[in-house]
Design a protein around this motif. Structure first.
Motif, PDB file in Angstrom:
ATOM      1  N   GLU A 109     -26.607 151.950  63.095  1.00  0.00           N
ATOM      2  CA  GLU A 109     -26.598 150.722  63.891  1.00  0.00           C
ATOM      3  C   GLU A 109     -27.788 149.823  63.545  1.00  0.00           C
ATOM      4  N   GLN A 110     -28.965 150.423  63.385  1.00  0.00           N
ATOM      5  CA  GLN A 110     -30.151 149.634  63.007  1.00  0.00           C
ATOM      6  C   GLN A 110     -29.956 148.988  61.637  1.00  0.00           C
ATOM      7  N   ALA A 111     -29.372 149.725  60.708  1.00  0.00           N
ATOM      8  CA  ALA A 111     -29.114 149.177  59.371  1.00  0.00           C
ATOM      9  C   ALA A 111     -28.154 148.002  59.447  1.00  0.00           C
ATOM     10  N   LEU A 112     -27.138 148.111  60.281  1.00  0.00           N
ATOM     11  CA  LEU A 112     -26.164 147.031  60.409  1.00  0.00           C
ATOM     12  C   LEU A 112     -26.813 145.760  60.951  1.00  0.00           C
ATOM     13  N   VAL A 113     -27.632 145.904  61.971  1.00  0.00           N
ATOM     14  CA  VAL A 113     -28.337 144.744  62.543  1.00  0.00           C
ATOM     15  C   VAL A 113     -29.234 144.109  61.483  1.00  0.00           C
ATOM     16  N   ARG A 114     -29.989 144.936  60.744  1.00  0.00           N
ATOM     17  CA  ARG A 114     -30.892 144.424  59.706  1.00  0.00           C
ATOM     18  C   ARG A 114     -30.120 143.712  58.609  1.00  0.00           C
ATOM     19  N   GLU A 115     -29.058 144.335  58.105  1.00  0.00           N
ATOM     20  CA  GLU A 115     -28.290 143.732  57.007  1.00  0.00           C
ATOM     21  C   GLU A 115     -27.670 142.398  57.423  1.00  0.00           C
ATOM     22  N   CYS A 116     -27.147 142.314  58.629  1.00  0.00           N
ATOM     23  CA  CYS A 116     -26.545 141.050  59.085  1.00  0.00           C
ATOM     24  C   CYS A 116     -27.599 139.960  59.220  1.00  0.00           C
ATOM     25  N   ARG A 117     -28.795 140.336  59.656  1.00  0.00           N
ATOM     26  CA  ARG A 117     -29.895 139.359  59.749  1.00  0.00           C
ATOM     27  C   ARG A 117     -30.289 138.881  58.351  1.00  0.00           C
ATOM     28  N   GLU A 118     -30.436 139.835  57.407  1.00  0.00           N
ATOM     29  CA  GLU A 118     -30.855 139.484  56.048  1.00  0.00           C
ATOM     30  C   GLU A 118     -29.800 138.675  55.290  1.00  0.00           C
ATOM     31  N   GLU A 119     -28.540 139.031  55.459  1.00  0.00           N
ATOM     32  CA  GLU A 119     -27.485 138.424  54.645  1.00  0.00           C
ATOM     33  C   GLU A 119     -26.837 137.197  55.272  1.00  0.00           C
ATOM     34  N   LEU A 120     -26.843 137.122  56.623  1.00  0.00           N
ATOM     35  CA  LEU A 120     -26.137 136.029  57.300  1.00  0.00           C
ATOM     36  C   LEU A 120     -27.009 135.213  58.247  1.00  0.00           C
ATOM     37  N   ALA A 121     -28.248 135.644  58.500  1.00  0.00           N
ATOM     38  CA  ALA A 121     -29.146 134.990  59.462  1.00  0.00           C
ATOM     39  C   ALA A 121     -28.548 134.987  60.868  1.00  0.00           C
ATOM     40  N   VAL A 122     -27.913 136.096  61.242  1.00  0.00           N
ATOM     41  CA  VAL A 122     -27.350 136.240  62.582  1.00  0.00           C
ATOM     42  C   VAL A 122     -27.830 137.548  63.200  1.00  0.00           C
ATOM     43  N   THR A 123     -27.698 137.613  64.513  1.00  0.00           N
ATOM     44  CA  THR A 123     -27.930 138.862  65.232  1.00  0.00           C
ATOM     45  C   THR A 123     -26.580 139.375  65.690  1.00  0.00           C
ATOM     46  N   VAL A 124     -26.312 140.642  65.419  1.00  0.00           N
ATOM     47  CA  VAL A 124     -25.063 141.254  65.862  1.00  0.00           C
ATOM     48  C   VAL A 124     -25.374 142.425  66.793  1.00  0.00           C
ATOM     49  N   VAL A 125     -24.389 142.730  67.620  1.00  0.00           N
ATOM     50  CA  VAL A 125     -24.442 143.909  68.469  1.00  0.00           C
ATOM     51  C   VAL A 125     -23.361 144.862  67.969  1.00  0.00           C
ATOM     52  N   PRO A 126     -23.759 145.998  67.377  1.00  0.00           N
ATOM     53  CA  PRO A 126     -22.766 146.968  66.919  1.00  0.00           C
ATOM     54  C   PRO A 126     -22.016 147.569  68.108  1.00  0.00           C
ATOM     55  N   ARG A 127     -20.723 147.739  67.939  1.00  0.00           N
ATOM     56  CA  ARG A 127     -19.884 148.367  68.966  1.00  0.00           C
ATOM     57  C   ARG A 127     -19.387 149.699  68.421  1.00  0.00           C
ATOM     58  N   ASP A 128     -18.137 150.010  68.668  1.00  0.00           N
ATOM     59  CA  ASP A 128     -17.588 151.281  68.215  1.00  0.00           C
ATOM     60  C   ASP A 128     -17.263 151.243  66.723  1.00  0.00           C
ATOM     61  N   ILE A 129     -17.078 152.418  66.152  1.00  0.00           N
ATOM     62  CA  ILE A 129     -16.718 152.535  64.744  1.00  0.00           C
ATOM     63  C   ILE A 129     -15.221 152.272  64.599  1.00  0.00           C
ATOM     64  N   PHE A 130     -14.875 151.338  63.723  1.00  0.00           N
ATOM     65  CA  PHE A 130     -13.467 151.051  63.447  1.00  0.00           C
ATOM     66  C   PHE A 130     -12.902 152.071  62.468  1.00  0.00           C
ATOM     67  N   MET A 131     -13.686 152.416  61.431  1.00  0.00           N
ATOM     68  CA  MET A 131     -13.171 153.300  60.394  1.00  0.00           C
ATOM     69  C   MET A 131     -14.319 153.780  59.511  1.00  0.00           C
ATOM     70  N   GLU A 132     -14.156 154.975  58.943  1.00  0.00           N
ATOM     71  CA  GLU A 132     -15.094 155.491  57.946  1.00  0.00           C
ATOM     72  C   GLU A 132     -14.308 155.805  56.684  1.00  0.00           C
ATOM     73  N   VAL A 133     -14.903 155.455  55.531  1.00  0.00           N
ATOM     74  CA  VAL A 133     -14.239 155.618  54.238  1.00  0.00           C
ATOM     75  C   VAL A 133     -15.249 156.175  53.238  1.00  0.00           C
ATOM     76  N   THR A 134     -14.823 157.123  52.433  1.00  0.00           N
ATOM     77  CA  THR A 134     -15.621 157.560  51.292  1.00  0.00           C
ATOM     78  C   THR A 134     -14.889 157.094  50.046  1.00  0.00           C
ATOM     79  N   HIS A 135     -15.620 156.418  49.157  1.00  0.00           N
ATOM     80  CA  HIS A 135     -15.002 155.869  47.942  1.00  0.00           C
ATOM     81  C   HIS A 135     -15.904 156.133  46.743  1.00  0.00           C
TER      82      HIS A 135
END
Length: 126
Positions: free
Chosen positions: A44-70
């Motif tokens: 969750e902390q990584a998601l908030v940081r990445e959205c700030r760095e890449e989009l200049a926004v603050t997000v609130v992470p909610r539930d997990i939609f999906m997990e994928v290994t590729h």
């Protein structure tokens, strides 16, 4: 394996898609905003940081939609896609070539990263 997080951000019936810069691996393919989890961070902390760095926004992470290994030729990723809500700011393409709000059906018209294809199929059947 590389731990990666991404955000599924909705605006009405559309979600945010981001086009990777041409100079990066998988350049000009589309993806969900996100990135690698750094040592000592929660997903969750990584998601908030990445959205700030890449989009200049603050997000609130909610539930997990999906997990994928590729497995890509150069790395294997474990991607956790969170539902996320914009709490501050309007997305800006600080690190992406372009941003678009698209419906799941419109995702067929864009070339997405291979790891996202199974996610897009699930989105089309919601």
């Amino acid at each position: 394996m590389t731990e990666v997080v991404a955000a599924l951000i909705w605006r009405g019936e559309r979600f945010l898609a981001c086009q990777r810069p041409a100079h990066k691996a998988r350049g000009l393919l589309w993806e969900f905003v996100g990135g690698k989890v750094e040592p000592g961070e929660t997903r969750e902390q990584a998601l908030v940081r990445e959205c700030r760095e890449e989009l200049a926004v603050t997000v609130v992470p909610r539930d997990i939609f999906m997990e994928v290994t590729h497995e890509y030729p150069d790395l294997t990723v474990h991607l956790t896609l969170f539902h996320a809500v914009l709490s501050q700011g309007e997305p800006q393409p600080l690190e992406h070539n372009a941003l678009r709000w698209i419906t799941p059906a419109e995702s067929d018209s864009l070339a997405f990263c291979p790891a996202d294809e199974v996610i897009l199929e699930r989105l089309k059947h919601l």
